[in-house]
Design a protein around this motif. Structure first.
Motif, mmCIF file in Angstrom:
data_model
loop_
_atom_site.group_PDB
_atom_site.id
_atom_site.type_symbol
_atom_site.label_atom_id
_atom_site.label_comp_id
_atom_site.label_asym_id
_atom_site.label_seq_id
_atom_site.Cartn_x
_atom_site.Cartn_y
_atom_site.Cartn_z
ATOM 1 N N PRO A 57 0.516 -0.878 0.170
ATOM 2 C CA PRO A 57 0.129 0.505 0.219
ATOM 3 C C PRO A 57 0.957 0.893 -0.266
ATOM 4 C CG PRO A 57 -0.471 -1.346 1.937
ATOM 5 C CD PRO A 57 0.065 -2.039 1.479
ATOM 6 N N LEU A 58 2.475 1.058 0.321
ATOM 7 C CA LEU A 58 3.033 2.130 -0.048
ATOM 8 C C LEU A 58 3.582 2.138 -1.110
ATOM 9 C CD1 LEU A 58 4.742 1.358 3.945
ATOM 10 C CD2 LEU A 58 2.666 2.673 3.543
ATOM 11 N N LEU A 59 3.452 1.591 -1.837
ATOM 12 C CA LEU A 59 4.044 2.640 -3.423
ATOM 13 C C LEU A 59 3.273 2.578 -4.046
ATOM 14 C CD1 LEU A 59 4.558 -1.644 -4.477
ATOM 15 C CD2 LEU A 59 6.325 -0.021 -3.108
ATOM 16 N N GLU A 60 2.020 3.130 -4.144
ATOM 17 C CA GLU A 60 1.500 4.274 -4.755
ATOM 18 C C GLU A 60 2.695 5.854 -4.686
ATOM 19 O OE1 GLU A 60 -2.132 6.282 -6.706
ATOM 20 O OE2 GLU A 60 -2.303 3.690 -5.867
ATOM 21 N N PRO A 61 2.031 5.757 -2.431
ATOM 22 C CA PRO A 61 2.434 7.793 -2.596
ATOM 23 C C PRO A 61 4.105 7.494 -2.493
ATOM 24 C CG PRO A 61 1.233 6.379 -1.383
ATOM 25 C CD PRO A 61 1.213 5.388 -1.822
ATOM 26 N N LEU A 62 4.776 6.813 -2.455
ATOM 27 C CA LEU A 62 6.360 6.407 -2.886
ATOM 28 C C LEU A 62 6.509 6.728 -4.420
ATOM 29 C CD1 LEU A 62 9.089 5.833 -1.353
ATOM 30 C CD2 LEU A 62 9.195 3.642 -2.484
ATOM 31 N N LEU A 70 7.661 3.040 -10.986
ATOM 32 C CA LEU A 70 8.030 1.567 -10.218
ATOM 33 C C LEU A 70 7.639 0.375 -10.889
ATOM 34 C CD1 LEU A 70 8.484 1.080 -7.059
ATOM 35 C CD2 LEU A 70 6.093 0.310 -7.256
ATOM 36 N N VAL A 71 8.760 -0.580 -11.507
ATOM 37 C CA VAL A 71 8.654 -1.752 -12.241
ATOM 38 C C VAL A 71 8.255 -2.994 -11.381
ATOM 39 C CG1 VAL A 71 10.193 -3.142 -13.761
ATOM 40 C CG2 VAL A 71 10.407 -0.899 -13.931
#
Length: 74
Positions: A57-62, A70-71
């Protein structure tokens, strides 16, 4: 002493010198900027790893915060 044995430490020092690494990183950043690309981060996701489930869940804000591409790799 052989030529190879005398050159080996010098070559190793040159290849691993921090200044060379900094220069290589700057050149990579410059090439990326000239091409108009974004920084690329490869994310290795293992489905059965509970820590990956916490990070997902933290990948999109990152991506939004740092303007990265992001790959995901499964």
């Amino acid at each position: 002493m052989s030529r190879r044995r005398r050159l080996s430490p010098w070559i190793t020092r040159t290849l691993t010198h921090p200044g060379r690494r900094r220069l290589a990183r700057r050149m990579g950043g410059l090439r990326r900027a000239l091409r108009g690309g974004r920084r690329r981060v490869e994310y290795f996701h293992q489905v059965d790893d509970p820590y990956c489930q916490l990070v997902a869940p933290l990948l999109e804000p990152l991506m939004d915060r740092y303007a990265i591409e992001l790959v995901p790799v499964l």
